[in-house]
Design a protein around this motif. Sequence first.
Motif, PDB file in Angstrom:
ATOM      1  N   THR A   1      15.186   0.641   2.280  1.00  0.00           N
ATOM      2  CA  THR A   1      14.226  -0.553   1.956  1.00  0.00           C
ATOM      3  C   THR A   1      12.634   0.042   1.789  1.00  0.00           C
ATOM      4  OG1 THR A   1      13.817  -1.304   4.020  1.00  0.00           O
ATOM      5  CG2 THR A   1      15.770  -2.257   2.912  1.00  0.00           C
ATOM      6  N   GLY A   2      12.580   1.131   2.510  1.00  0.00           N
ATOM      7  CA  GLY A   2      11.145   1.871   2.552  1.00  0.00           C
ATOM      8  C   GLY A   2      11.140   1.921   3.932  1.00  0.00           C
ATOM      9  N   ARG A   3      11.651   0.765   4.884  1.00  0.00           N
ATOM     10  CA  ARG A   3      11.712   0.705   6.080  1.00  0.00           C
ATOM     11  C   ARG A   3      12.872   1.008   6.754  1.00  0.00           C
ATOM     12  NH1 ARG A   3       7.592  -2.883   3.947  1.00  0.00           N
ATOM     13  NH2 ARG A   3       5.508  -2.211   5.026  1.00  0.00           N
TER      14      ARG A   3
ATOM     15  N   ASP B   1       2.473   0.852   8.325  1.00  0.00           N
ATOM     16  CA  ASP B   1       2.809  -0.143   9.253  1.00  0.00           C
ATOM     17  C   ASP B   1       2.216   0.397  10.863  1.00  0.00           C
ATOM     18  OD1 ASP B   1       4.154  -1.163   7.312  1.00  0.00           O
ATOM     19  OD2 ASP B   1       5.879  -0.992   8.216  1.00  0.00           O
ATOM     20  N   SER B   2       2.151   1.737  11.152  1.00  0.00           N
ATOM     21  CA  SER B   2       1.601   1.859  12.387  1.00  0.00           C
ATOM     22  C   SER B   2      -0.062   1.611  12.437  1.00  0.00           C
ATOM     23  CB  SER B   2       1.884   3.207  12.866  1.00  0.00           C
ATOM     24  OG  SER B   2       1.309   4.204  12.184  1.00  0.00           O
ATOM     25  N   THR B   3      -0.602   1.709  11.248  1.00  0.00           N
ATOM     26  CA  THR B   3      -2.112   1.247  11.454  1.00  0.00           C
ATOM     27  C   THR B   3      -2.367  -0.008  10.994  1.00  0.00           C
ATOM     28  OG1 THR B   3      -2.011   2.211   9.460  1.00  0.00           O
ATOM     29  CG2 THR B   3      -2.547   3.863  11.147  1.00  0.00           C
TER      30      THR B   3
ATOM     31  N   GLU C   1       9.403   6.516   2.867  1.00  0.00           N
ATOM     32  CA  GLU C   1       9.780   5.838   4.155  1.00  0.00           C
ATOM     33  C   GLU C   1       8.555   6.270   5.129  1.00  0.00           C
ATOM     34  OE1 GLU C   1      13.709   7.303   5.240  1.00  0.00           O
ATOM     35  OE2 GLU C   1      14.367   5.288   4.961  1.00  0.00           O
ATOM     36  N   GLN C   2       8.239   7.592   5.177  1.00  0.00           N
ATOM     37  CA  GLN C   2       6.937   7.858   6.040  1.00  0.00           C
ATOM     38  C   GLN C   2       5.777   7.178   5.676  1.00  0.00           C
ATOM     39  OE1 GLN C   2       6.209  12.240   5.526  1.00  0.00           O
ATOM     40  NE2 GLN C   2       3.838  11.795   5.874  1.00  0.00           N
ATOM     41  N   TYR C   3       5.722   7.043   4.479  1.00  0.00           N
ATOM     42  CA  TYR C   3       4.260   6.126   4.002  1.00  0.00           C
ATOM     43  C   TYR C   3       4.405   5.044   4.527  1.00  0.00           C
ATOM     44  CZ  TYR C   3       3.084  10.136   0.802  1.00  0.00           C
ATOM     45  OH  TYR C   3       2.633  11.262   0.255  1.00  0.00           O
ATOM     46  N   HIS C   4       5.755   4.204   4.739  1.00  0.00           N
ATOM     47  CA  HIS C   4       5.651   2.987   5.032  1.00  0.00           C
ATOM     48  C   HIS C   4       5.435   2.841   6.664  1.00  0.00           C
ATOM     49  CE1 HIS C   4       7.607   1.736   1.542  1.00  0.00           C
ATOM     50  NE2 HIS C   4       7.304   0.332   1.701  1.00  0.00           N
ATOM     51  N   ARG C   5       5.991   4.069   7.331  1.00  0.00           N
ATOM     52  CA  ARG C   5       5.849   4.206   8.803  1.00  0.00           C
ATOM     53  C   ARG C   5       4.274   4.333   9.180  1.00  0.00           C
ATOM     54  NH1 ARG C   5      10.477   6.896   8.802  1.00  0.00           N
ATOM     55  NH2 ARG C   5       9.416   9.151   8.650  1.00  0.00           N
TER      56      ARG C   5
ATOM     57  N   ALA D   1       0.781  -1.324  -0.108  1.00  0.00           N
ATOM     58  CA  ALA D   1      -0.155  -0.003   0.004  1.00  0.00           C
ATOM     59  C   ALA D   1       0.644   1.366  -0.051  1.00  0.00           C
ATOM     60  CB  ALA D   1      -0.988  -0.080   1.209  1.00  0.00           C
ATOM     61  N   PRO D   2       2.004   1.535   0.845  1.00  0.00           N
ATOM     62  CA  PRO D   2       2.533   2.673   0.735  1.00  0.00           C
ATOM     63  C   PRO D   2       3.127   3.048  -0.664  1.00  0.00           C
ATOM     64  CG  PRO D   2       3.518   1.184   2.398  1.00  0.00           C
ATOM     65  CD  PRO D   2       2.519   0.381   1.703  1.00  0.00           C
ATOM     66  N   VAL D   3       3.455   1.946  -1.381  1.00  0.00           N
ATOM     67  CA  VAL D   3       4.450   2.324  -2.541  1.00  0.00           C
ATOM     68  C   VAL D   3       3.082   2.515  -3.473  1.00  0.00           C
ATOM     69  CG1 VAL D   3       5.400   1.147  -4.593  1.00  0.00           C
ATOM     70  CG2 VAL D   3       6.218   1.032  -2.210  1.00  0.00           C
ATOM     71  N   ALA D   4       2.048   1.972  -3.469  1.00  0.00           N
ATOM     72  CA  ALA D   4       0.915   2.273  -4.385  1.00  0.00           C
ATOM     73  C   ALA D   4       0.453   3.641  -4.070  1.00  0.00           C
ATOM     74  CB  ALA D   4      -0.065   1.242  -4.168  1.00  0.00           C
ATOM     75  N   ARG D   5       0.533   4.041  -2.779  1.00  0.00           N
ATOM     76  CA  ARG D   5       0.212   5.356  -2.641  1.00  0.00           C
ATOM     77  C   ARG D   5       1.015   6.315  -2.980  1.00  0.00           C
ATOM     78  NH1 ARG D   5       0.447   7.836   3.739  1.00  0.00           N
ATOM     79  NH2 ARG D   5      -0.096  10.317   3.200  1.00  0.00           N
ATOM     80  N   TYR D   6       2.281   6.327  -3.007  1.00  0.00           N
ATOM     81  CA  TYR D   6       3.209   7.264  -3.472  1.00  0.00           C
ATOM     82  C   TYR D   6       3.027   7.515  -5.021  1.00  0.00           C
ATOM     83  CZ  TYR D   6       7.697   9.278  -4.696  1.00  0.00           C
ATOM     84  OH  TYR D   6       8.762  10.274  -5.152  1.00  0.00           O
ATOM     85  N   ILE D   7       3.274   6.295  -5.759  1.00  0.00           N
ATOM     86  CA  ILE D   7       3.208   6.134  -7.082  1.00  0.00           C
ATOM     87  C   ILE D   7       1.880   7.036  -7.712  1.00  0.00           C
ATOM     88  CG2 ILE D   7       3.159   5.052  -9.239  1.00  0.00           C
ATOM     89  CD1 ILE D   7       5.845   5.199  -7.987  1.00  0.00           C
TER      90      ILE D   7
END
Length: 336
Positions: free
Chosen positions: A295-297, A333-335, A326-330, A215-221
């Motif tokens: 790595t994104g994380r 992952d937190s939710t 990285e922020q999108y991954h965080r 999801a974080p990569v899909a969101r960024y792109i």
Amino acid sequence: MEAGRTRLSDHLSQQLDADQSIHRDLGKLILDIATAVKEIAILTSQGALAGVLGNLASQNVQGETQKKLDVLSDEILIQTFRSGNLVAGIASEENDEPIANKNGGPFLCLFDPLDGSSNIDVNVSVGTIFSIQHAPKDRSPELADYLQSGRKQIAAGYAVYGPSTMLVLSIGRGTHGFTLDAGTGEFILTHPNIQIPADTSEFAINASNERFWEAPVARYISECKQGKTDVRGRDFNMRWIASMVADVHRILMRGGIFMYPKDTKDLSKPGRLRLMYEANPMSFVVEQAGGLGSTGRQRILDLKPESIHQRVPVVLGSRNEVERVEQYHREHDSTN
Ligand code: F6P
């Protein structure tokens, strides 16, 4: 030396004089690599004329079909290191196990002899990537000696065989680019102190994998593609050469973000690219140019390698963009 033309050898002497903590033989090793790169450049430029295109029947340790040029480039580099006494151990993407050099030497060299080899047969840029580490003193290297984290690299770089052949490298004192003068056979400093702009409007990703992304990569792109109509407030451009060397080279020249993220296409692989031969050396070069490799994380250079052919997700390039990913991954992952 001609006025205004700094050769690779002169540049290395200057850099080593300026920092006495760096092993003096590092300059000699980089010049050996430059000589091997020139041989590979001749083969790639002759292409079909040299009979070097096409596949071999063999597969490498990754289960990938080997190209003739993969194997020839590998042999050129191995022969270069084995005939000298600078490199005690050699690890290549093409070989199952590292190779010890009976002559010994102060360094270990890890490399991808011909990156982006799916592009060879269609005459699109390919490259060679290398990473240099300290070898253990007074004994032959063992497998564990190669598994040093990326921040311990003492030098890293790549050659790109494009319209011109360039060598881009860092010995931990910035990232510098050299262009091969085919007339004299010298690498000339043409791109001193490369700096990647912190912001960018260009991304590089294999978009055919979109349905497998996290999801974080899909969101960024998706936000990049929405451009000025969405949160990014500006339009983005996309490029994908499918040679990591060529894609990262473009980013070093004009900024951008390169991503080969974790995906669910093949769950046995945590990423496409190899930590020791691709992700670590390219992150080193990118970070020395003011960019970031993640790595994104996690920062790639802080990873503790687990195996010599390990694959990892890769997000690298312009610092602010990589930090956003990285922020999108965080946040994700937190939710979850
Ligand atoms: O093996 C590495 C590599 O060839 C990289 O140089 C490149 O970025 C990537 O694979 C291309 O992958 P794909 O074929 O999935 O686009």
